[in-house]
Design a protein around this motif. Structure first.
Motif, PDB file in Angstrom:
ATOM      1  N   MET A  93      24.621  29.490   7.646  1.00 46.21           N
ATOM      2  CA  MET A  93      23.874  28.325   8.109  1.00 46.21           C
ATOM      3  C   MET A  93      22.976  28.631   9.297  1.00 46.21           C
ATOM      4  SD  MET A  93      26.460  25.927  10.319  1.00 46.21           S
ATOM      5  CE  MET A  93      25.042  25.066  10.969  1.00 46.21           C
ATOM      6  N   LEU A  94      23.242  29.729  10.018  1.00 46.39           N
ATOM      7  CA  LEU A  94      22.377  30.098  11.133  1.00 46.39           C
ATOM      8  C   LEU A  94      20.947  30.339  10.657  1.00 46.39           C
ATOM      9  CD1 LEU A  94      24.709  32.560  13.077  1.00 46.39           C
ATOM     10  CD2 LEU A  94      24.134  30.204  13.699  1.00 46.39           C
ATOM     11  N   GLY A  95      20.802  30.839   9.430  1.00 49.02           N
ATOM     12  CA  GLY A  95      19.473  31.073   8.892  1.00 49.02           C
ATOM     13  C   GLY A  95      18.761  29.804   8.472  1.00 49.02           C
ATOM     14  N   ARG A  96      19.503  28.695   8.342  1.00 53.87           N
ATOM     15  CA  ARG A  96      18.923  27.442   7.859  1.00 53.87           C
ATOM     16  C   ARG A  96      18.810  26.357   8.928  1.00 53.87           C
ATOM     17  NH1 ARG A  96      19.357  27.500   2.068  1.00 53.87           N
ATOM     18  NH2 ARG A  96      20.689  29.188   1.333  1.00 53.87           N
ATOM     19  N   GLN A 149       2.206  24.624   8.242  1.00 50.11           N
ATOM     20  CA  GLN A 149       2.452  26.026   7.907  1.00 50.11           C
ATOM     21  C   GLN A 149       3.004  26.788   9.106  1.00 50.11           C
ATOM     22  OE1 GLN A 149      -1.481  27.035   6.547  1.00 50.11           O
ATOM     23  NE2 GLN A 149      -0.939  26.805   4.378  1.00 50.11           N
ATOM     24  N   LYS A 150       2.435  26.519  10.252  1.00 51.81           N
ATOM     25  CA  LYS A 150       2.859  27.235  11.458  1.00 51.81           C
ATOM     26  C   LYS A 150       4.283  26.854  11.851  1.00 51.81           C
ATOM     27  CE  LYS A 150       0.947  28.591  15.938  1.00 51.81           C
ATOM     28  NZ  LYS A 150      -0.208  28.446  16.854  1.00 51.81           N
ATOM     29  N   GLU A 151       4.597  25.559  11.768  1.00 54.22           N
ATOM     30  CA  GLU A 151       5.955  25.144  12.124  1.00 54.22           C
ATOM     31  C   GLU A 151       6.974  25.682  11.117  1.00 54.22           C
ATOM     32  OE1 GLU A 151       8.743  21.240  13.101  1.00 54.22           O
ATOM     33  OE2 GLU A 151       6.627  20.948  12.593  1.00 54.22           O
ATOM     34  N   ALA A 152       6.637  25.614   9.831  1.00 54.69           N
ATOM     35  CA  ALA A 152       7.571  26.102   8.809  1.00 54.69           C
ATOM     36  C   ALA A 152       7.839  27.597   9.000  1.00 54.69           C
ATOM     37  CB  ALA A 152       7.016  25.831   7.420  1.00 54.69           C
ATOM     38  N   PHE A 153       6.777  28.368   9.246  1.00 53.66           N
ATOM     39  CA  PHE A 153       6.966  29.807   9.464  1.00 53.66           C
ATOM     40  C   PHE A 153       7.831  30.056  10.694  1.00 53.66           C
ATOM     41  CE2 PHE A 153       5.986  33.839  11.421  1.00 53.66           C
ATOM     42  CZ  PHE A 153       6.001  34.727  10.351  1.00 53.66           C
ATOM     43  N   THR A 154       7.543  29.354  11.774  1.00 52.11           N
ATOM     44  CA  THR A 154       8.294  29.573  13.006  1.00 52.11           C
ATOM     45  C   THR A 154       9.763  29.255  12.814  1.00 52.11           C
ATOM     46  OG1 THR A 154       6.322  29.027  14.303  1.00 52.11           O
ATOM     47  CG2 THR A 154       8.428  28.996  15.457  1.00 52.11           C
ATOM     48  N   ARG A 155      10.055  28.200  12.071  1.00 55.91           N
ATOM     49  CA  ARG A 155      11.459  27.838  11.856  1.00 55.91           C
ATOM     50  C   ARG A 155      12.164  28.838  10.933  1.00 55.91           C
ATOM     51  NH1 ARG A 155      13.045  23.157  14.045  1.00 55.91           N
ATOM     52  NH2 ARG A 155      11.396  21.856  14.957  1.00 55.91           N
ATOM     53  N   VAL A 156      11.449  29.420   9.991  1.00 59.62           N
ATOM     54  CA  VAL A 156      12.031  30.507   9.197  1.00 59.62           C
ATOM     55  C   VAL A 156      12.321  31.700  10.099  1.00 59.62           C
ATOM     56  CG1 VAL A 156      11.563  32.194   7.379  1.00 59.62           C
ATOM     57  CG2 VAL A 156      10.980  29.787   7.022  1.00 59.62           C
ATOM     58  N   ARG A 174       8.555  33.705   3.408  1.00 63.63           N
ATOM     59  CA  ARG A 174       9.827  34.415   3.434  1.00 63.63           C
ATOM     60  C   ARG A 174       9.709  35.577   4.411  1.00 63.63           C
ATOM     61  NH1 ARG A 174      10.746  34.992  -1.614  1.00 63.63           N
ATOM     62  NH2 ARG A 174      10.406  37.202  -2.029  1.00 63.63           N
ATOM     63  N   ILE A 175      10.769  35.791   5.160  1.00 64.37           N
ATOM     64  CA  ILE A 175      10.873  36.940   6.053  1.00 64.37           C
ATOM     65  C   ILE A 175      12.100  37.729   5.629  1.00 64.37           C
ATOM     66  CG2 ILE A 175      11.246  37.721   8.420  1.00 64.37           C
ATOM     67  CD1 ILE A 175       9.865  35.151   9.362  1.00 64.37           C
ATOM     68  N   GLU A 176      11.916  38.992   5.282  1.00 67.78           N
ATOM     69  CA  GLU A 176      13.033  39.844   4.896  1.00 67.78           C
ATOM     70  C   GLU A 176      13.059  41.074   5.792  1.00 67.78           C
ATOM     71  OE1 GLU A 176      14.027  39.545   0.317  1.00 67.78           O
ATOM     72  OE2 GLU A 176      11.918  40.054   0.574  1.00 67.78           O
ATOM     73  N   PHE A 182      21.238  42.944   5.103  1.00 68.42           N
ATOM     74  CA  PHE A 182      19.973  42.342   4.736  1.00 68.42           C
ATOM     75  C   PHE A 182      19.980  40.848   5.013  1.00 68.42           C
ATOM     76  CE2 PHE A 182      16.519  41.116   1.966  1.00 68.42           C
ATOM     77  CZ  PHE A 182      15.627  42.134   2.211  1.00 68.42           C
ATOM     78  N   GLN A 183      18.821  40.283   5.359  1.00 66.94           N
ATOM     79  CA  GLN A 183      18.714  38.835   5.454  1.00 66.94           C
ATOM     80  C   GLN A 183      17.314  38.390   5.058  1.00 66.94           C
ATOM     81  OE1 GLN A 183      19.982  40.128   8.689  1.00 66.94           O
ATOM     82  NE2 GLN A 183      18.403  39.707  10.156  1.00 66.94           N
ATOM     83  N   LYS A 184      17.210  37.162   4.504  1.00 69.00           N
ATOM     84  CA  LYS A 184      15.906  36.713   4.009  1.00 69.00           C
ATOM     85  C   LYS A 184      15.774  35.194   3.996  1.00 69.00           C
ATOM     86  CE  LYS A 184      17.234  36.820  -0.862  1.00 69.00           C
ATOM     87  NZ  LYS A 184      16.777  37.132  -2.219  1.00 69.00           N
ATOM     88  N   PRO A 185      15.710  34.539   5.161  1.00 71.32           N
ATOM     89  CA  PRO A 185      15.400  33.113   5.172  1.00 71.32           C
ATOM     90  C   PRO A 185      13.986  32.870   4.647  1.00 71.32           C
ATOM     91  CG  PRO A 185      16.273  33.842   7.287  1.00 71.32           C
ATOM     92  CD  PRO A 185      15.944  35.064   6.503  1.00 71.32           C
ATOM     93  N   GLY A 186      13.718  31.642   4.196  1.00 70.66           N
ATOM     94  CA  GLY A 186      12.389  31.328   3.674  1.00 70.66           C
ATOM     95  C   GLY A 186      12.171  29.839   3.573  1.00 70.66           C
ATOM     96  N   TYR A 187      10.966  29.458   3.149  1.00 64.34           N
ATOM     97  CA  TYR A 187      10.643  28.066   2.838  1.00 64.34           C
ATOM     98  C   TYR A 187       9.486  28.085   1.848  1.00 64.34           C
ATOM     99  CZ  TYR A 187       8.749  23.395   2.938  1.00 64.34           C
ATOM    100  OH  TYR A 187       8.280  22.168   2.542  1.00 64.34           O
ATOM    101  N   TYR A 188       9.527  27.155   0.867  1.00 57.26           N
ATOM    102  CA  TYR A 188       8.527  27.151  -0.189  1.00 57.26           C
ATOM    103  C   TYR A 188       8.087  25.716  -0.461  1.00 57.26           C
ATOM    104  CZ  TYR A 188      11.131  31.427  -0.568  1.00 57.26           C
ATOM    105  OH  TYR A 188      11.780  32.585  -0.254  1.00 57.26           O
ATOM    106  N   LYS A 189       6.774  25.466  -0.349  1.00 53.43           N
ATOM    107  CA  LYS A 189       6.210  24.171  -0.661  1.00 53.43           C
ATOM    108  C   LYS A 189       5.417  24.304  -1.945  1.00 53.43           C
ATOM    109  CE  LYS A 189       3.513  20.330   1.246  1.00 53.43           C
ATOM    110  NZ  LYS A 189       2.670  19.873   2.379  1.00 53.43           N
ATOM    111  N   GLU A 190       5.879  23.625  -2.998  1.00 52.31           N
ATOM    112  CA  GLU A 190       5.328  23.819  -4.337  1.00 52.31           C
ATOM    113  C   GLU A 190       3.833  23.555  -4.369  1.00 52.31           C
ATOM    114  OE1 GLU A 190       6.200  22.029  -8.766  1.00 52.31           O
ATOM    115  OE2 GLU A 190       7.890  22.435  -7.437  1.00 52.31           O
ATOM    116  N   ASN A 191       3.097  24.473  -5.028  1.00 51.34           N
ATOM    117  CA  ASN A 191       1.647  24.394  -5.193  1.00 51.34           C
ATOM    118  C   ASN A 191       0.895  24.376  -3.874  1.00 51.34           C
ATOM    119  OD1 ASN A 191       1.616  24.397  -8.010  1.00 51.34           O
ATOM    120  ND2 ASN A 191       2.048  22.205  -8.081  1.00 51.34           N
TER     121      ASN A 191
END
Length: 585
Positions: free
Chosen positions: A420-423, A390-397, A474-476, A460-469
Motif C-alpha cells: 500500500m505504500l506504493g498506492r 498529468q503532473k500531479e498524477a506523475f508526482t504521486r506515482v 509508470r515508474i519501474e 523490483f517495484q512499479k507503481p503507475g497510473y493510467y487514464k484511458e484514452n
C-alpha cells in the motif's frame, strides 16, 4: 472422444506463420460493437474464419466449450510464436489472458493493463470480460454450458493451481500431442554456482522434507535453466529452452531436444556416465511416458509445484504438492556476485508505429538481456507542457516509488504488508492502478521472475497510473533488498535502487513531496552523478554527460517549487501575523 490434435496443430502452424496475429496499436479509438454495422479500428483482427473452424470441430467432438489459455506447456508468462494459440484465435496479443469459445459465444478474460489493447485488437465476435479470477471463468462456463456437457482443454496448458478443474462441469478433454518443428536453439553455459552444488542442495531438501518425496520435478523453464546454468533462445526476449528435469537422490534426467546438444554441453553435463551427478539426456516429448514408468515403481512420490506443473503430468503421478517447487525459492536468492552485475519490452512495428508529438506523455518500458544481468526500467516523459492533472498524477506515482524505496522493515516482513505504500499518495486523491506493485527480475533470466508480486521477497517495484484514452504513467526501478543498521534494532532491511536513470523533472511537482521524499530524490540523483558521470567521461560521451548533469541537479538548489512553496508559506504566515496584530484580531 476422438483426438482434437489436428485442431491445435492448425493453431500452431497458423500462429507460427504470423499471418493472422494482430499487433498493438495506439490509436485513440476502440471497437464499438453497439453500432450497426459495428465500428472496428484498423488494428482489429477478423477472427470469423478461425472461430467457425473451431466450432465445427467442437461439434464433431461433442464439446460444448473450449478453453484457450495464453501460455505454453511450462505455464510460461512469455511464449514462443508457435504457442500463441490465444492470439491466433482472438487477435489479442497481450501477455496475459484466457479465451473461451462455445457454439454461440466467444469471450476473453484479461486484466486492466490490457483492456484498451483488447478493445483495439478484437473484433465483435469476442466479449471482453474484466474479472480475471478463475471463479469468474468458471461461473461463466456454468451459466453457458448445460450440466453434463463436455468442456475441452489441452491439459498440458493448465497448472494445478487452476482450481477450474474442481468446479463442475469441467472435465479434461483427451490429451493432445502436437509436434511442430521450431528453430533450433543455441544454448550457452552461464557462469554461476556449479550445477552440481545446486543438485546437492536440492537433494538435501528432498531428504529433509517430512513428507518423504523421492524425486523433484522441475516444469518451469527457468527452473531447469537455473539449475544447470544454461540459457537458450526458444522464447523471444527470454533466455530459456524447452525442458523438464526429474531429479532423484541418485539420478538426474533432463528432457529436452537432444539433437540440439553439442559435444561440449554433453561433457559439461556429465552425460556419458551413470553416477548421481551425471545427467541422463532424454527426448523432450518422452517426459510423460517416462514419468509413467517412474511412478509405477513402489513407494515413489514426486515433489512438484502447482504453479508451473501442467495437469497432463500431474494426473499420472503421486505428488507431494507445494505452490512452488523448492528450486524456485532458491533461484530468487541472488548472490552478492550477481547483484554486483545489475545496474533497459516493446517491439515496434509498421502497424503500431506513429509520430509522437510534444503535446503528449510517452511511457517507455525498456529492458535488456545481458550475460551479467537482466534489466527492466520504465520512465514516463513529456516533451511539451504537461497539464496540472498529468503532473500531479506523475508526482504521486513517484511518491509511491520513493516511499517503498526508503522504507526500513524487519526481516521476514511480507511484501503485501508494504504494498500500500506504493498506492497511498494516489489513494489520497482517488487514483489507483490495476496491476501488482512489484515483481522479481532474473539474472540473465526472466524479466518477471517466478513469483511476480509483492507477496514475496523481490527486487523490483512499479507503481503507475493510467487514464484511458489520455495518458499512462509508470515508474519501474530495479531495487535490491539489503541489510540496514538501525539505532536500536538488528536484522532490519531496506531497498537499494540500482537503476540509475533520472525522472522527468518537468513532471515533478515538488510542492507535493515531503522533506524526506525530497531528500531521498536528491540523494538518488547524487548517486547517479557519482556512478554514471565517470563512466560517461571514460567513454568520451560529453553531450550525454551534460544532459545527465542537467537532469540530476538538486531540487533545493534549482529554485524548485518546494523552496517557493516554503517561502510562500512563511510569507503568508508573516503577513497574517502582522495583519492580526495590527488589526487587533
Amino acid at each position: 472422444m476422438p483426438s482434437c490434435g489436428w485442431l491445435l496443430l492448425a493453431l500452431f502452424v497458423a500462429a507460427l506463420t504470423g499471418n493472422t496475429i494482430g499487433v498493438v496499436a495506439y490509436e485513440q479509438t476502440e471497437r464499438n460493437c453497439s453500432l450497426s454495422p459495428p465500428y472496428l479500428p484498423s488494428t482489429a483482427v477478423n477472427t470469423t474464419l478461425q472461430l467457425k473452424k473451431l466450432q465445427e470441430q467442437m461439434l464433431l467432438l461433442n464439446i460444448s466449450a473450449y478453453i484457450i489459455p495464453g501460455t505454453d506447456a511450462h505455464l510460461s508468462e512469455y511464449i514462443a510464436p508457435r504457442d500463441a494459440r490465444m492470439a491466433f484465435m482472438t487477435g489479442f496479443t497481450g501477455s496475459a489472458g484466457t479465451a473461451v469459445v462455445t457454439q454461440t459465444k466467444a469471450a476473453l478474460w484479461t486484466d486492466s493493463r490490457y483492456w484498451v489493447q483488447a478493445e483495439r485488437q478484437m473484433d465483435c465476435n469476442w466479449e471482453l470480460e474484466k474479472d480475471v479470477s478463475i471463479s469468474s471463468i468458471a461461473e461463466w462456463l456454468i451459466s453457458e454450458v448445460p450440466s453434463g456437457d463436455e468442456i475441452g482443454f489441452d491439459p498440458f496448458l493448465f497448472s494445478l493451481s487452476e482450481s477450474l478443474f474442481s468446479i463442475p462441469p469441467v472435465s479434461p478433454a483427451s490429451s493432445v500431442n502436437c509436434h511442430v518443428d521450431v528453430n533450433k536453439i543455441k544454448m550457452c553455459v552461464f557462469a554461476e554456482r556449479p550445477w552440481q552444488k545446486k543438485v546437492m542442495q536440492i537433494r538435501d531438501q528432498i531428504r529433509d522434507n517430512p513428507y518423504e518425496p523421492t524425486a523433484l520435478l522441475l516444469s518451469a523453464l527457468d527452473e531447469t535453466a537455473w539449475l544447470f546454468n544454461l540459457r537458450g533462445n526458444d522464447i523471444p526476449y527470454n533466455p530459456f529452452f524447452y525442458s523438464y528435469t526429474l531429479l532423484t537422490m541418485d539420478e538426474i534426467w533432463l528432457f529436452l531436444h537432444t539433437d540440439r546438444m553439442t559435444d561440449e554441453l554433453r561433457v559439461y553435463l556429465n552425460a556419458s556416465c551413470n553416477g548421481s551427478l551425471c545427467v541422463q539426456l532424454k527426448s523432450y516429448d518422452t517426459v510423460r511416458d517416462y514419468l509413467k514408468k517412474y511412478v509405477a515403481q513402489p513407494r515413489v512420490k514426486v515433489w512438484i509445484g502447482t504453479e508451473y506443473t501442467n495437469y497432463a503430468l500431474y494426473e499420472i503421478i503421486t505428488p507431494e504438492v507445494h505452490r512452488y517447487s523448492f528450486s524456485l525459492y532458491l533461484l530468487t536468492i541472488c548472490s552478492a556476485a550477481i547483484i554486483s552485475c545489475l545496474f533497459v519490452f516493446c517491439s515496434p512495428s509498421e502497424e503500431s508505429s506513429r509520430r509522437l508529438t510534444v503535446d503528449e506523455m510517452y511511457l517507455v518500458d525498456s529492458g535488456g538481456q545481458y550475460l551479467d544481468g537482466t534489466t527492466d526500467i520504465t520512465r514516463t516523459v513529456h516533451w511539451g507542457t504537461p497539464t496540472a492533472m498529468q503532473k500531479e498524477a506523475f508526482t504521486r506515482v513517484l511518491m509511491g516509488n520513493i516511499e517503498i524505496s526508503r522504507t526500513i522493515f524487519p526481516s521476514g516482513t511480507r511484501g503485501v504488508n508494504m504494498e500500500m505504500l506504493g498506492r497511498r499518495a494516489l489513494w489520497e486523491v482517488g487514483l489507483n492502478y490495476g496491476h501488482g506493485t512489484g515483481h522479481g527480475v532474473g539474472n540473465y533470466f526472466g524479466v518477471h521472475e517466478c513469483m511476480p508480486s509483492f507477496y514475496f521477497p523481490h527486487i523490483f517495484q512499479k507503481p503507475g497510473y493510467y487514464k484511458e484514452n489520455d495518458f499512462g504513467i509508470r515508474i519501474e526501478d530495479v531495487a535490491v533488498i539489503v541489510p540496514v543498521h538501525t539505532k536500536y534494532g538488528h536484522n532490519y532491511l531496506t531497498f537499494d535502487t540500482v537503476s540509475l536513470v533520472p525522472y522527468d523533472r518537468k513532471l515533478i511537482d515538488t510542492s507535493l513531496l515531503s522533506s524526506e521524499q525530497l531528500h531521498w530524490l536528491n540523494k538518488y540523483y547524487e548517486t547517479i552523478r557519482r556512478l554514471v558521470g565517470p563512466e560517461l567521461d571514460k567513454q568520451g560521451l560529453h553531450e550525454e554527460k551534460d544532459w545527465m548533469l542537467k537532469h540530476t541537479e538538486s531540487f533545493m538548489m534549482s529554485g524548485s517549487s518546494v523552496s517557493v512553496s516554503l517561502f510562500k508559506y512563511m510569507f503568508d504566515n508573516l503577513i497574517g501575523w502582522v495583519n492580526s496584530s495590527y488589526c487587533g484580531v
